[in-house]
Design a protein around this motif. Structure first.
Motif, PDB file in Angstrom:
ATOM      1  N   THR A   1       8.227  -3.761   0.841  1.00  0.00           N
ATOM      2  CA  THR A   1       8.354  -3.247  -0.523  1.00  0.00           C
ATOM      3  C   THR A   1       7.263  -3.830  -1.413  1.00  0.00           C
ATOM      4  O   THR A   1       6.687  -3.146  -2.252  1.00  0.00           O
ATOM      5  N   GLY A   2       6.973  -5.109  -1.222  1.00  0.00           N
ATOM      6  CA  GLY A   2       5.979  -5.771  -2.056  1.00  0.00           C
ATOM      7  C   GLY A   2       4.596  -5.176  -1.958  1.00  0.00           C
ATOM      8  O   GLY A   2       3.811  -5.245  -2.910  1.00  0.00           O
ATOM      9  N   SER A   3       4.247  -4.579  -0.811  1.00  0.00           N
ATOM     10  CA  SER A   3       2.904  -4.030  -0.658  1.00  0.00           C
ATOM     11  C   SER A   3       2.847  -2.520  -0.830  1.00  0.00           C
ATOM     12  O   SER A   3       1.842  -1.893  -0.500  1.00  0.00           O
ATOM     13  N   VAL A   4       3.899  -1.914  -1.366  1.00  0.00           N
ATOM     14  CA  VAL A   4       3.881  -0.478  -1.664  1.00  0.00           C
ATOM     15  C   VAL A   4       2.889  -0.221  -2.799  1.00  0.00           C
ATOM     16  O   VAL A   4       2.967  -0.849  -3.850  1.00  0.00           O
ATOM     17  N   PRO A   5       1.939   0.701  -2.612  1.00  0.00           N
ATOM     18  CA  PRO A   5       0.953   0.989  -3.668  1.00  0.00           C
ATOM     19  C   PRO A   5       1.616   1.598  -4.898  1.00  0.00           C
ATOM     20  O   PRO A   5       2.596   2.335  -4.794  1.00  0.00           O
ATOM     21  N   PHE A   6       1.031   1.297  -6.054  1.00  0.00           N
ATOM     22  CA  PHE A   6       1.599   1.808  -7.309  1.00  0.00           C
ATOM     23  C   PHE A   6       0.510   1.933  -8.365  1.00  0.00           C
ATOM     24  O   PHE A   6      -0.365   1.070  -8.487  1.00  0.00           O
ATOM     25  N   GLY A   7       0.578   3.010  -9.133  1.00  0.00           N
ATOM     26  CA  GLY A   7      -0.237   3.137 -10.334  1.00  0.00           C
ATOM     27  C   GLY A   7      -1.726   3.231 -10.126  1.00  0.00           C
ATOM     28  O   GLY A   7      -2.498   2.887 -11.028  1.00  0.00           O
ATOM     29  N   GLY A   8      -2.176   3.681  -8.961  1.00  0.00           N
ATOM     30  CA  GLY A   8      -3.589   3.920  -8.741  1.00  0.00           C
ATOM     31  C   GLY A   8      -4.352   2.776  -8.110  1.00  0.00           C
ATOM     32  O   GLY A   8      -5.292   3.009  -7.360  1.00  0.00           O
ATOM     33  N   ARG A   9      -3.960   1.536  -8.373  1.00  0.00           N
ATOM     34  CA  ARG A   9      -4.718   0.410  -7.813  1.00  0.00           C
ATOM     35  C   ARG A   9      -3.879  -0.838  -7.564  1.00  0.00           C
ATOM     36  O   ARG A   9      -4.399  -1.862  -7.113  1.00  0.00           O
ATOM     37  N   TYR A  10      -2.601  -0.793  -7.849  1.00  0.00           N
ATOM     38  CA  TYR A  10      -1.756  -1.984  -7.750  1.00  0.00           C
ATOM     39  C   TYR A  10      -0.825  -1.899  -6.550  1.00  0.00           C
ATOM     40  O   TYR A  10      -0.696  -0.872  -5.899  1.00  0.00           O
TER      41      TYR A  10
ATOM     42  N   LEU B   1       0.657  -6.990   3.257  1.00  0.00           N
ATOM     43  CA  LEU B   1       0.947  -7.912   2.160  1.00  0.00           C
ATOM     44  C   LEU B   1       0.060  -9.150   2.253  1.00  0.00           C
ATOM     45  O   LEU B   1      -0.492  -9.614   1.252  1.00  0.00           O
ATOM     46  N   LEU B   2      -0.092  -9.682   3.469  1.00  0.00           N
ATOM     47  CA  LEU B   2      -0.949 -10.853   3.661  1.00  0.00           C
ATOM     48  C   LEU B   2      -2.393 -10.528   3.300  1.00  0.00           C
ATOM     49  O   LEU B   2      -3.089 -11.337   2.680  1.00  0.00           O
ATOM     50  N   ASP B   3      -2.837  -9.341   3.694  1.00  0.00           N
ATOM     51  CA  ASP B   3      -4.207  -8.936   3.377  1.00  0.00           C
ATOM     52  C   ASP B   3      -4.401  -8.808   1.867  1.00  0.00           C
ATOM     53  O   ASP B   3      -5.442  -9.190   1.325  1.00  0.00           O
ATOM     54  N   HIS B   4      -3.384  -8.283   1.190  1.00  0.00           N
ATOM     55  CA  HIS B   4      -3.488  -8.083  -0.255  1.00  0.00           C
ATOM     56  C   HIS B   4      -3.493  -9.409  -1.011  1.00  0.00           C
ATOM     57  O   HIS B   4      -4.291  -9.617  -1.925  1.00  0.00           O
ATOM     58  N   LEU B   5      -2.598 -10.312  -0.633  1.00  0.00           N
ATOM     59  CA  LEU B   5      -2.466 -11.575  -1.366  1.00  0.00           C
ATOM     60  C   LEU B   5      -3.588 -12.563  -1.053  1.00  0.00           C
ATOM     61  O   LEU B   5      -4.063 -13.269  -1.938  1.00  0.00           O
ATOM     62  N   GLY B   6      -3.999 -12.604   0.219  1.00  0.00           N
ATOM     63  CA  GLY B   6      -5.033 -13.562   0.609  1.00  0.00           C
ATOM     64  C   GLY B   6      -4.640 -14.978   0.239  1.00  0.00           C
ATOM     65  O   GLY B   6      -3.522 -15.429   0.490  1.00  0.00           O
ATOM     66  N   SER B   7      -5.544 -15.688  -0.412  1.00  0.00           N
ATOM     67  CA  SER B   7      -5.275 -17.065  -0.835  1.00  0.00           C
ATOM     68  C   SER B   7      -4.663 -17.128  -2.235  1.00  0.00           C
ATOM     69  O   SER B   7      -4.384 -18.212  -2.739  1.00  0.00           O
ATOM     70  N   GLY B   8      -4.480 -15.970  -2.869  1.00  0.00           N
ATOM     71  CA  GLY B   8      -3.929 -15.936  -4.227  1.00  0.00           C
ATOM     72  C   GLY B   8      -4.957 -16.128  -5.311  1.00  0.00           C
ATOM     73  O   GLY B   8      -4.606 -16.389  -6.468  1.00  0.00           O
TER      74      GLY B   8
END
Length: 397
Positions: free
Chosen positions: A30-39, A68-75
């Motif tokens: 759920t956390g990595s579901v795309p939203f709003g064009g870029r988020y 999700l891991l790819d999106h968050l990376g190191s934060g």
């Protein structure tokens, strides 16, 4: 003597609502579901925590969390790549002695917390803010934490008040709150006819009628000490569901305070609500409330060329991300990065995710197309506002 600064750590549950939007969570959390064009949906609770001064955030995963891991990376995009505190990606598995479910995966929120109890013990903060990834909103947790301390609450539960139908209530938790803000009753996935009276509105058995209700936004504040005691006690009693075993069954025993969030919010618990939440961004006032310049929503940065528009392109009331190439007509749509719309194609009321290609003279209305979808020329896809058509990732039509 100066008073001690009040600080809080954050815990985000990335998978808690996967079962409500299964089309979108087949290949992701759920956390990595795309939203709003870029988020991504996790950007909202994570940004809210960072903007509220929370510098230690643990993200509890469960399954399908590669993206999700790819999106968050190191934060780094959230300023959480640091030596003290920072972003912690917490695994879903319990200790070797635990036998919650096959493979040690948690069954509910309490077991998930028991699995990561070492993280909770290690943080130096006095309070903990917990939330899920199903709510799109710009929330100031500093105000909620202040109210929690002032009222001496054991748990502060954030809720939104609105008008709901039978279908929209069946996945939610309803909090009955008295005039002092105390939660005195909790209804989980209530049946419409069981709602006698909420906020002055009578509920009937008609599935199309509405009732005013206080719906939990799955955001909770409590002290670290209280949280640790609650998790250990629940583990000793083999309890695993936080909403049922704590919020509902112990609401008369504990001091649970309801905090009403008055800002704009969208709760994602179905494909229809996902589509509606994206379409709500076309409203300038709602968009300005969610994407508040004083409390920005951060996300992973990708370097893309600006969007390109052909000589015959026509775009109205839409959100267009970088990297799009548009040669047709786009109306009331959200287009993610890299989407291509062919000549004389007509796309309306749709959500088109990253790198999708729409062929020439296609017609699309009320469609949610996942990433890398290819729609050949002269194709037509038609959904409705209540039942948008969903096209799986990588599909060719």
């Amino acid at each position: 003597m100066a008073s001690k600064r009040v600080s809080a750590a954050g815990i985000i549950f990335a998978n808690m609502h996967d079962s409500t939007i299964t089309d979108l969570t087949k290949i992701r959390t759920t956390g990595s579901v795309p939203f709003g064009g870029r988020y991504r949906l996790i950007d909202f609770p994570l940004s809210n925590m960072v903007n509220s001064g929370i510098s230690s955030v643990g993200v509890i995963t469960k399954s399908n969390y590669q993206s999700l891991l790819d999106h968050l990376g190191s934060g780094d995009e959230w300023d959480l790549s640091r030596k003290t505190g920072g972003l912690f990606l917490l695994p879903p598995y319990g200790r070797a002695a635990d036998s919650y479910a096959a493979g040690g995966l948690y069954r509910g929120r309490l077991e998930a917390l028991a699995n990561v109890i070492r993280f909770i013990e290690r943080v130096s903060d006095d309070y903990v803010v917990m939330c899920d990834c199903d709510v799109v909103a710009n929330v100031d947790f500093k105000k909620i934490l202040k109210a929690h301390i002032q009222k001496g609450a054991d748990i502060t539960a954030v809720y939104g008040r609105g008008s709901y139908t039978h279908d929209t209530l069946k996945t939610k938790t309803v909090l009955n709150v008295n005039q002092d803000g105390l939660v005195y009753d909790v209804l989980i996935r209530p049946r419409f006819e069981k709602l006698n009276k909420l906020g002055g509105g009578e509920a009937s058995g008609d599935e199309h009628s509405c009732v005013e209700a206080n719906v939990s936004l799955n955001m909770f504040v409590m002290s670290k000490e209280f949280l640790l005691n609650m998790v250990k006690e629940s583990a000793s009693r083999n309890l695993y569901n936080f909403e049922i075993d704590v919020i509902q069954h112990r609401c008369k025993e504990l001091k649970i305070i309801g905090y009403q969030y008055d800002g704009v919010y969208s709760q994602i618990d179905s494909i229809m609500s996902y589509h509606k939440a994206n379409m709500a961004l076309m409203d300038f006032a709602k968009r300005a409330d969610v994407f508040n310049s004083e409390r920005p929503i951060y996300t992973k940065i990708r370097d893309e060329a600006p969007a390109k528009y052909g000589l015959e392109a026509c775009v109205t009331n839409s959100l267009i991300a970088d990297g799009c190439i548009i040669e047709g007509s786009v109306e009331n749509c959200v287009l993610f990065r890299g989407v291509k719309v062919g000549k004389h194609a007509v796309v309306r009321n749709s959500i088109i995710m990253q790198d999708a290609e729409i062929g020439e003279k296609c017609e699309m209305n009320y469609v949610i197309a996942d990433k890398d979808v290819t729609l050949g020329s002269y194709r037509t896809l038609e959904g409705t506002e209540n039942y948008p058509v969903f096209v799986d990732k990588g599909a060719k039509v």
